[in-house]
Design a protein around this motif. Sequence first.
Motif, PDB file in Angstrom:
ATOM      1  N   HIS A  28      -3.620   4.413 -11.292  1.00 51.06           N
ATOM      2  CA  HIS A  28      -4.147   3.837 -10.045  1.00 51.06           C
ATOM      3  C   HIS A  28      -4.238   4.895  -8.957  1.00 51.06           C
ATOM      4  O   HIS A  28      -5.263   5.027  -8.279  1.00 51.06           O
ATOM      5  CB  HIS A  28      -3.263   2.690  -9.558  1.00 51.06           C
ATOM      6  CG  HIS A  28      -3.603   2.261  -8.161  1.00 51.06           C
ATOM      7  ND1 HIS A  28      -4.651   1.419  -7.878  1.00 51.06           N
ATOM      8  CD2 HIS A  28      -3.064   2.607  -6.953  1.00 51.06           C
ATOM      9  CE1 HIS A  28      -4.746   1.246  -6.572  1.00 51.06           C
ATOM     10  NE2 HIS A  28      -3.792   1.955  -5.991  1.00 51.06           N
ATOM     11  N   ASP A  29      -3.154   5.641  -8.757  1.00 49.93           N
ATOM     12  CA  ASP A  29      -3.104   6.569  -7.634  1.00 49.93           C
ATOM     13  C   ASP A  29      -4.059   7.744  -7.808  1.00 49.93           C
ATOM     14  O   ASP A  29      -4.719   8.152  -6.846  1.00 49.93           O
ATOM     15  CB  ASP A  29      -1.671   7.083  -7.452  1.00 49.93           C
ATOM     16  CG  ASP A  29      -0.761   6.041  -6.800  1.00 49.93           C
ATOM     17  OD1 ASP A  29      -1.298   5.131  -6.133  1.00 49.93           O
ATOM     18  OD2 ASP A  29       0.468   6.142  -6.952  1.00 49.93           O
ATOM     19  N   HIS A  81      -7.652   6.733  -6.349  1.00 49.31           N
ATOM     20  CA  HIS A  81      -7.676   7.256  -4.985  1.00 49.31           C
ATOM     21  C   HIS A  81      -8.197   8.688  -4.859  1.00 49.31           C
ATOM     22  O   HIS A  81      -8.942   9.002  -3.928  1.00 49.31           O
ATOM     23  CB  HIS A  81      -6.257   7.231  -4.389  1.00 49.31           C
ATOM     24  CG  HIS A  81      -5.819   5.888  -3.910  1.00 49.31           C
ATOM     25  ND1 HIS A  81      -6.300   5.311  -2.752  1.00 49.31           N
ATOM     26  CD2 HIS A  81      -4.925   5.002  -4.425  1.00 49.31           C
ATOM     27  CE1 HIS A  81      -5.729   4.137  -2.576  1.00 49.31           C
ATOM     28  NE2 HIS A  81      -4.883   3.924  -3.577  1.00 49.31           N
ATOM     29  N   PRO A 113       1.923   0.630  -8.351  1.00 54.42           N
ATOM     30  CA  PRO A 113       0.856   1.575  -8.693  1.00 54.42           C
ATOM     31  C   PRO A 113       1.383   2.796  -9.438  1.00 54.42           C
ATOM     32  O   PRO A 113       2.357   3.422  -9.018  1.00 54.42           O
ATOM     33  CB  PRO A 113       0.295   1.964  -7.317  1.00 54.42           C
ATOM     34  CG  PRO A 113       0.643   0.822  -6.424  1.00 54.42           C
ATOM     35  CD  PRO A 113       1.956   0.310  -6.914  1.00 54.42           C
ATOM     36  N   GLU A 148      -8.362   0.178  -0.477  1.00 51.96           N
ATOM     37  CA  GLU A 148      -8.010  -0.459  -1.751  1.00 51.96           C
ATOM     38  C   GLU A 148      -9.142  -1.315  -2.325  1.00 51.96           C
ATOM     39  O   GLU A 148      -9.414  -1.250  -3.521  1.00 51.96           O
ATOM     40  CB  GLU A 148      -6.750  -1.311  -1.594  1.00 51.96           C
ATOM     41  CG  GLU A 148      -5.466  -0.509  -1.404  1.00 51.96           C
ATOM     42  CD  GLU A 148      -5.055   0.290  -2.638  1.00 51.96           C
ATOM     43  OE1 GLU A 148      -5.705   0.174  -3.690  1.00 51.96           O
ATOM     44  OE2 GLU A 148      -4.073   1.047  -2.521  1.00 51.96           O
ATOM     45  N   ALA A 173       1.608  10.091  -4.928  1.00 53.44           N
ATOM     46  CA  ALA A 173       1.166   9.423  -6.153  1.00 53.44           C
ATOM     47  C   ALA A 173       2.348   9.230  -7.094  1.00 53.44           C
ATOM     48  O   ALA A 173       3.156  10.145  -7.284  1.00 53.44           O
ATOM     49  CB  ALA A 173       0.087  10.248  -6.848  1.00 53.44           C
ATOM     50  N   PHE A 211      -1.134  13.157  -0.297  1.00 51.84           N
ATOM     51  CA  PHE A 211      -1.275  11.836  -0.897  1.00 51.84           C
ATOM     52  C   PHE A 211      -0.141  11.614  -1.886  1.00 51.84           C
ATOM     53  O   PHE A 211      -0.040  12.310  -2.901  1.00 51.84           O
ATOM     54  CB  PHE A 211      -2.624  11.667  -1.604  1.00 51.84           C
ATOM     55  CG  PHE A 211      -2.854  10.245  -2.027  1.00 51.84           C
ATOM     56  CD1 PHE A 211      -3.323   9.314  -1.115  1.00 51.84           C
ATOM     57  CD2 PHE A 211      -2.537   9.821  -3.310  1.00 51.84           C
ATOM     58  CE1 PHE A 211      -3.498   7.985  -1.475  1.00 51.84           C
ATOM     59  CE2 PHE A 211      -2.705   8.495  -3.685  1.00 51.84           C
ATOM     60  CZ  PHE A 211      -3.186   7.577  -2.767  1.00 51.84           C
ATOM     61  N   HIS A 253       0.804  -1.217   0.000  1.00 56.74           N
ATOM     62  CA  HIS A 253       0.000   0.000   0.000  1.00 56.74           C
ATOM     63  C   HIS A 253       0.839   1.271   0.000  1.00 56.74           C
ATOM     64  O   HIS A 253       0.740   2.147   0.839  1.00 56.74           O
ATOM     65  CB  HIS A 253      -1.061  -0.005   1.102  1.00 56.74           C
ATOM     66  CG  HIS A 253      -0.571  -0.111   2.521  1.00 56.74           C
ATOM     67  ND1 HIS A 253      -0.023  -1.238   3.037  1.00 56.74           N
ATOM     68  CD2 HIS A 253      -0.589   0.783   3.544  1.00 56.74           C
ATOM     69  CE1 HIS A 253       0.277  -1.052   4.311  1.00 56.74           C
ATOM     70  NE2 HIS A 253      -0.052   0.169   4.638  1.00 56.74           N
ATOM     71  N   GLY A 254       1.661   1.378  -1.059  1.00 59.87           N
ATOM     72  CA  GLY A 254       2.446   2.576  -1.220  1.00 59.87           C
ATOM     73  C   GLY A 254       3.728   2.567  -0.422  1.00 59.87           C
ATOM     74  O   GLY A 254       4.272   3.627  -0.105  1.00 59.87           O
ATOM     75  N   VAL A 259      -1.871  16.479  -3.546  1.00 60.71           N
ATOM     76  CA  VAL A 259      -1.252  15.334  -4.204  1.00 60.71           C
ATOM     77  C   VAL A 259       0.215  15.669  -4.451  1.00 60.71           C
ATOM     78  O   VAL A 259       0.518  16.723  -5.028  1.00 60.71           O
ATOM     79  CB  VAL A 259      -1.949  14.994  -5.534  1.00 60.71           C
ATOM     80  CG1 VAL A 259      -1.309  13.774  -6.186  1.00 60.71           C
ATOM     81  CG2 VAL A 259      -3.438  14.766  -5.316  1.00 60.71           C
TER      82      VAL A 259
END
Length: 293
Positions: free
Chosen positions: A137-138, A142, A133, A183, A117, A115, A11-12, A94
Amino acid sequence: MKRQLDALAKHGLAAGDAVRPQRADWTIDQGWADYTAADHTTWRTLFERQRRLLPGRACDEFLQGMRDLPIAADRIPDFLELSDVLKGRTGWQVVAVPGLVPDEVFFDHLANRRFPAGNFIRRPDQLDYLEEPDVFHDVFGHVPMLVNPVIADYLQAYGEGGLRAQRLGTLAQLARVYWYTIEFGLLRQADGLRLYGAGIASSFSETTFSLDDPSPNRVRFDLERVMRTQYRIDDFQETYFVIDGFEQLLELARIDFGPLYDHVRGQPEFAPGDVLPDDTVLHRGTGRHHQPG
Protein backbone atom coordinates in the motif's frame (compact mmCIF):
# COMPACT_ATOMS: atom_id res chain seq x y z
CA MET A 1 -11.18 -4.89 3.68
CA LYS A 2 -12.69 -3.37 6.81
CA ARG A 3 -9.58 -3.71 8.94
CA GLN A 4 -7.40 -2.25 6.21
CA LEU A 5 -9.72 0.77 5.98
CA ASP A 6 -9.74 1.11 9.77
CA ALA A 7 -6.00 1.61 9.60
CA LEU A 8 -6.15 3.99 6.67
CA ALA A 9 -8.65 6.07 8.60
CA LYS A 10 -5.73 6.99 10.83
CA HIS A 11 -3.76 7.77 7.63
CA GLY A 12 -0.51 6.47 8.99
CA LEU A 13 -1.18 7.46 12.58
CA ALA A 14 -1.43 6.22 16.13
CA ALA A 15 0.22 2.86 16.60
CA GLY A 16 0.69 3.48 20.32
CA ASP A 17 3.63 2.65 22.54
CA ALA A 18 3.48 -1.14 22.20
CA VAL A 19 5.75 -1.20 19.15
CA ARG A 20 7.72 2.00 19.81
CA PRO A 21 11.15 1.75 18.16
CA GLN A 22 14.33 3.01 19.76
CA ARG A 23 14.56 6.03 17.45
CA ALA A 24 12.52 9.07 18.43
CA ASP A 25 11.23 9.49 14.88
CA TRP A 26 10.02 5.86 14.86
CA THR A 27 12.15 4.98 11.82
CA ILE A 28 13.75 1.57 11.54
CA ASP A 29 15.98 -0.12 9.01
CA GLN A 30 13.95 -1.56 6.17
CA GLY A 31 15.74 -4.89 6.53
CA TRP A 32 15.52 -5.57 2.81
CA ALA A 33 17.80 -8.62 3.01
CA ASP A 34 15.40 -10.21 5.50
CA TYR A 35 12.53 -10.49 3.04
CA THR A 36 11.85 -14.10 2.13
CA ALA A 37 11.14 -15.60 -1.26
CA ALA A 38 7.51 -15.87 -0.17
CA ASP A 39 7.47 -12.13 0.63
CA HIS A 40 8.71 -11.28 -2.84
CA THR A 41 6.18 -13.67 -4.36
CA THR A 42 3.35 -11.90 -2.50
CA TRP A 43 4.64 -8.57 -3.83
CA ARG A 44 4.71 -9.99 -7.36
CA THR A 45 1.12 -11.25 -7.08
CA LEU A 46 -0.13 -7.88 -5.87
CA PHE A 47 1.97 -5.95 -8.38
CA GLU A 48 0.97 -7.98 -11.41
CA ARG A 49 -2.75 -7.82 -10.85
CA GLN A 50 -2.65 -4.06 -10.30
CA ARG A 51 -0.43 -3.55 -13.34
CA ARG A 52 -3.08 -5.21 -15.48
CA LEU A 53 -5.85 -3.02 -14.05
CA LEU A 54 -4.30 0.44 -13.86
CA PRO A 55 -3.71 1.43 -17.51
CA GLY A 56 -6.73 3.49 -18.48
CA ARG A 57 -7.72 3.84 -14.82
CA ALA A 58 -4.74 5.44 -13.06
CA CYS A 59 -3.87 9.04 -13.90
CA ASP A 60 -0.97 9.77 -16.23
CA GLU A 61 1.15 11.08 -13.35
CA PHE A 62 0.83 7.84 -11.40
CA LEU A 63 1.80 5.73 -14.40
CA GLN A 64 4.74 8.03 -15.14
CA GLY A 65 5.89 7.76 -11.54
CA MET A 66 5.86 3.98 -11.83
CA ARG A 67 8.07 4.21 -14.91
CA ASP A 68 10.48 6.64 -13.27
CA LEU A 69 11.06 4.68 -10.07
CA PRO A 70 12.82 1.37 -9.35
CA ILE A 71 9.52 -0.41 -8.71
CA ALA A 72 9.08 -3.74 -10.47
CA ALA A 73 7.30 -7.05 -10.13
CA ASP A 74 10.27 -9.20 -9.27
CA ARG A 75 11.05 -7.88 -5.79
CA ILE A 76 9.95 -5.61 -2.97
CA PRO A 77 11.56 -2.23 -3.66
CA ASP A 78 14.58 -1.06 -1.72
CA PHE A 79 13.74 2.21 0.09
CA LEU A 80 17.28 3.54 -0.42
CA GLU A 81 16.99 3.08 -4.16
CA LEU A 82 13.60 4.77 -4.20
CA SER A 83 14.95 7.66 -2.14
CA ASP A 84 17.91 8.18 -4.46
CA VAL A 85 15.51 8.86 -7.33
CA LEU A 86 13.00 10.88 -5.32
CA LYS A 87 15.62 13.15 -3.77
CA GLY A 88 16.78 14.16 -7.21
CA ARG A 89 13.25 14.79 -8.47
CA THR A 90 11.28 16.33 -5.59
CA GLY A 91 13.49 16.18 -2.50
CA TRP A 92 11.52 13.34 -0.87
CA GLN A 93 12.75 10.12 0.66
CA VAL A 94 11.09 6.94 1.88
CA VAL A 95 11.78 5.92 5.47
CA ALA A 96 10.84 2.59 7.03
CA VAL A 97 8.56 2.41 10.07
CA PRO A 98 7.15 -0.64 11.88
CA GLY A 99 3.54 0.25 11.08
CA LEU A 100 1.26 3.09 12.11
CA VAL A 101 3.05 5.89 13.92
CA PRO A 102 1.78 8.65 16.27
CA ASP A 103 0.20 11.72 14.77
CA GLU A 104 2.99 14.15 15.50
CA VAL A 105 5.61 11.76 14.10
CA PHE A 106 3.65 11.21 10.90
CA PHE A 107 3.11 14.92 10.31
CA ASP A 108 6.72 15.79 11.12
CA HIS A 109 7.96 13.28 8.55
CA LEU A 110 5.70 14.69 5.85
CA ALA A 111 6.58 18.27 6.74
CA ASN A 112 10.24 17.35 6.17
CA ARG A 113 9.60 15.43 2.93
CA ARG A 114 10.02 11.99 4.43
CA PHE A 115 7.35 9.44 3.59
CA PRO A 116 6.96 6.81 6.35
CA ALA A 117 6.29 3.38 4.85
CA GLY A 118 5.62 0.10 6.62
CA ASN A 119 8.49 -2.31 5.99
CA PHE A 120 6.37 -5.48 6.29
CA ILE A 121 4.22 -7.19 3.67
CA ARG A 122 0.89 -8.92 4.14
CA ARG A 123 0.54 -12.68 4.19
CA PRO A 124 -0.64 -14.52 1.05
CA ASP A 125 -4.06 -15.03 2.68
CA GLN A 126 -4.40 -11.26 3.25
CA LEU A 127 -4.22 -10.02 -0.32
CA ASP A 128 -7.41 -8.00 0.15
CA TYR A 129 -7.57 -7.86 3.94
CA LEU A 130 -4.98 -6.60 6.43
CA GLU A 131 -4.91 -4.68 9.67
CA GLU A 132 -2.66 -1.79 8.68
CA PRO A 133 -1.01 -0.41 5.55
CA ASP A 134 1.94 -2.53 4.46
CA VAL A 135 4.82 -1.98 2.05
CA PHE A 136 2.56 -2.63 -0.94
CA HIS A 137 0.00 0.00 0.00
CA ASP A 138 2.61 2.53 1.07
CA VAL A 139 5.10 2.06 -1.75
CA PHE A 140 3.00 0.94 -4.70
CA GLY A 141 0.06 3.16 -3.78
CA HIS A 142 1.76 6.33 -2.56
CA VAL A 143 5.34 6.62 -3.77
CA PRO A 144 4.76 6.95 -7.56
CA MET A 145 2.85 10.18 -6.93
CA LEU A 146 5.77 11.63 -4.96
CA VAL A 147 7.62 12.04 -8.26
CA ASN A 148 5.03 14.68 -9.16
CA PRO A 149 6.11 18.15 -7.92
CA VAL A 150 2.55 19.21 -7.06
CA ILE A 151 1.82 16.15 -4.93
CA ALA A 152 5.26 16.54 -3.35
CA ASP A 153 4.44 20.10 -2.30
CA TYR A 154 0.89 19.21 -1.27
CA LEU A 155 1.98 16.41 1.06
CA GLN A 156 4.63 18.58 2.69
CA ALA A 157 2.01 21.29 3.27
CA TYR A 158 -0.33 18.65 4.67
CA GLY A 159 2.30 17.61 7.19
CA GLU A 160 2.78 21.21 8.29
CA GLY A 161 -0.99 21.67 8.43
CA GLY A 162 -1.43 18.52 10.48
CA LEU A 163 0.86 19.79 13.21
CA ARG A 164 -1.18 22.99 13.33
CA ALA A 165 -4.52 21.14 13.27
CA GLN A 166 -3.40 19.13 16.30
CA ARG A 167 -2.85 22.32 18.25
CA LEU A 168 -6.22 23.72 17.16
CA GLY A 169 -8.19 20.53 17.81
CA THR A 170 -9.32 20.31 14.17
CA LEU A 171 -7.50 17.19 13.04
CA ALA A 172 -10.70 15.35 12.10
CA GLN A 173 -11.60 18.00 9.53
CA LEU A 174 -8.12 18.02 8.00
CA ALA A 175 -7.93 14.22 7.96
CA ARG A 176 -10.98 14.16 5.70
CA VAL A 177 -9.09 16.23 3.14
CA TYR A 178 -6.28 13.66 3.16
CA TRP A 179 -8.74 10.78 2.96
CA TYR A 180 -10.67 12.14 -0.01
CA THR A 181 -7.55 13.23 -1.93
CA ILE A 182 -4.35 11.32 -1.17
CA GLU A 183 -6.09 8.06 -0.23
CA PHE A 184 -9.30 8.00 -2.31
CA GLY A 185 -9.11 10.87 -4.78
CA LEU A 186 -10.19 10.86 -8.42
CA LEU A 187 -8.98 13.19 -11.17
CA ARG A 188 -10.70 14.41 -14.29
CA GLN A 189 -8.24 14.04 -17.19
CA ALA A 190 -8.92 15.12 -20.76
CA ASP A 191 -9.69 11.48 -21.62
CA GLY A 192 -11.89 10.71 -18.61
CA LEU A 193 -11.90 10.06 -14.88
CA ARG A 194 -8.75 8.57 -13.42
CA LEU A 195 -7.64 7.55 -9.94
CA TYR A 196 -4.70 8.97 -8.05
CA GLY A 197 -5.52 8.00 -4.45
CA ALA A 198 -3.26 5.35 -2.93
CA GLY A 199 -6.11 3.53 -1.22
CA ILE A 200 -7.61 2.92 -4.64
CA ALA A 201 -4.41 2.33 -6.61
CA SER A 202 -3.27 -0.41 -4.23
CA SER A 203 -6.67 -2.14 -4.01
CA PHE A 204 -7.67 -4.69 -6.63
CA SER A 205 -11.39 -4.38 -5.93
CA GLU A 206 -11.63 -0.64 -5.30
CA THR A 207 -9.74 0.18 -8.49
CA THR A 208 -12.71 -0.99 -10.52
CA PHE A 209 -15.41 -0.02 -8.02
CA SER A 210 -14.35 3.63 -7.80
CA LEU A 211 -14.45 4.21 -11.55
CA ASP A 212 -16.71 1.57 -13.08
CA ASP A 213 -19.41 0.69 -10.56
CA PRO A 214 -22.74 2.58 -10.71
CA SER A 215 -23.12 2.53 -6.92
CA PRO A 216 -20.93 5.42 -5.65
CA ASN A 217 -21.43 9.13 -6.19
CA ARG A 218 -18.70 11.00 -8.02
CA VAL A 219 -18.79 14.65 -7.02
CA ARG A 220 -16.60 17.63 -7.88
CA PHE A 221 -14.19 18.41 -5.05
CA ASP A 222 -15.11 21.32 -2.80
CA LEU A 223 -12.87 21.93 0.21
CA GLU A 224 -15.46 22.96 2.79
CA ARG A 225 -17.82 20.20 1.65
CA VAL A 226 -15.05 17.62 2.08
CA MET A 227 -14.09 18.92 5.52
CA ARG A 228 -17.67 18.34 6.68
CA THR A 229 -18.09 14.92 5.06
CA GLN A 230 -17.67 11.67 6.98
CA TYR A 231 -16.16 8.66 5.26
CA ARG A 232 -16.48 4.90 5.27
CA ILE A 233 -13.87 2.86 7.12
CA ASP A 234 -15.77 -0.43 6.83
CA ASP A 235 -16.32 -0.69 3.07
CA PHE A 236 -15.84 1.04 -0.26
CA GLN A 237 -16.51 4.77 -0.32
CA GLU A 238 -20.05 5.95 -1.00
CA THR A 239 -18.77 9.17 -2.55
CA TYR A 240 -15.56 9.95 -4.41
CA PHE A 241 -14.50 13.56 -4.85
CA VAL A 242 -13.03 14.57 -8.19
CA ILE A 243 -10.44 17.28 -8.76
CA ASP A 244 -10.09 19.00 -12.14
CA GLY A 245 -6.30 18.93 -12.05
CA PHE A 246 -3.41 18.75 -9.62
CA GLU A 247 -3.15 22.53 -9.63
CA GLN A 248 -6.27 22.38 -7.44
CA LEU A 249 -4.24 20.56 -4.79
CA LEU A 250 -1.45 23.10 -5.09
CA GLU A 251 -4.01 25.80 -4.31
CA LEU A 252 -5.01 23.85 -1.18
CA ALA A 253 -1.36 23.77 -0.11
CA ARG A 254 -1.34 27.58 -0.09
CA ILE A 255 -4.61 28.12 1.80
CA ASP A 256 -4.76 29.34 5.38
CA PHE A 257 -7.02 26.71 6.95
CA GLY A 258 -7.52 28.73 10.13
CA PRO A 259 -10.57 30.69 8.92
CA LEU A 260 -12.00 27.52 7.39
CA TYR A 261 -11.74 25.68 10.69
CA ASP A 262 -13.58 28.54 12.36
CA HIS A 263 -16.26 28.50 9.67
CA VAL A 264 -17.00 24.75 9.74
CA ARG A 265 -16.77 24.36 13.52
CA GLY A 266 -20.19 23.47 14.86
CA GLN A 267 -21.82 23.17 11.44
CA PRO A 268 -23.77 20.01 10.54
CA GLU A 269 -21.75 17.18 9.04
CA PHE A 270 -22.67 15.19 5.97
CA ALA A 271 -23.05 11.42 5.74
CA PRO A 272 -20.75 9.61 3.30
CA GLY A 273 -23.52 9.07 0.74
CA ASP A 274 -25.19 12.47 0.89
CA VAL A 275 -25.69 14.42 -2.33
CA LEU A 276 -26.25 18.12 -1.70
CA PRO A 277 -28.17 20.65 -3.79
CA ASP A 278 -24.99 22.66 -4.39
CA ASP A 279 -22.90 19.65 -5.44
CA THR A 280 -21.53 19.41 -8.95
CA VAL A 281 -22.46 15.77 -9.53
CA LEU A 282 -20.54 13.94 -12.22
CA HIS A 283 -22.33 10.69 -11.46
CA ARG A 284 -25.28 10.21 -9.13
CA GLY A 285 -24.74 6.79 -7.62
CA THR A 286 -27.41 4.15 -7.17
CA GLY A 287 -26.13 3.37 -3.66
CA ARG A 288 -26.85 -0.27 -4.32
CA HIS A 289 -23.57 -1.59 -2.93
CA HIS A 290 -24.27 -0.17 0.54
CA GLN A 291 -27.95 -1.11 0.71
CA PRO A 292 -28.72 -3.78 3.30
CA GLY A 293 -29.21 -7.26 1.96
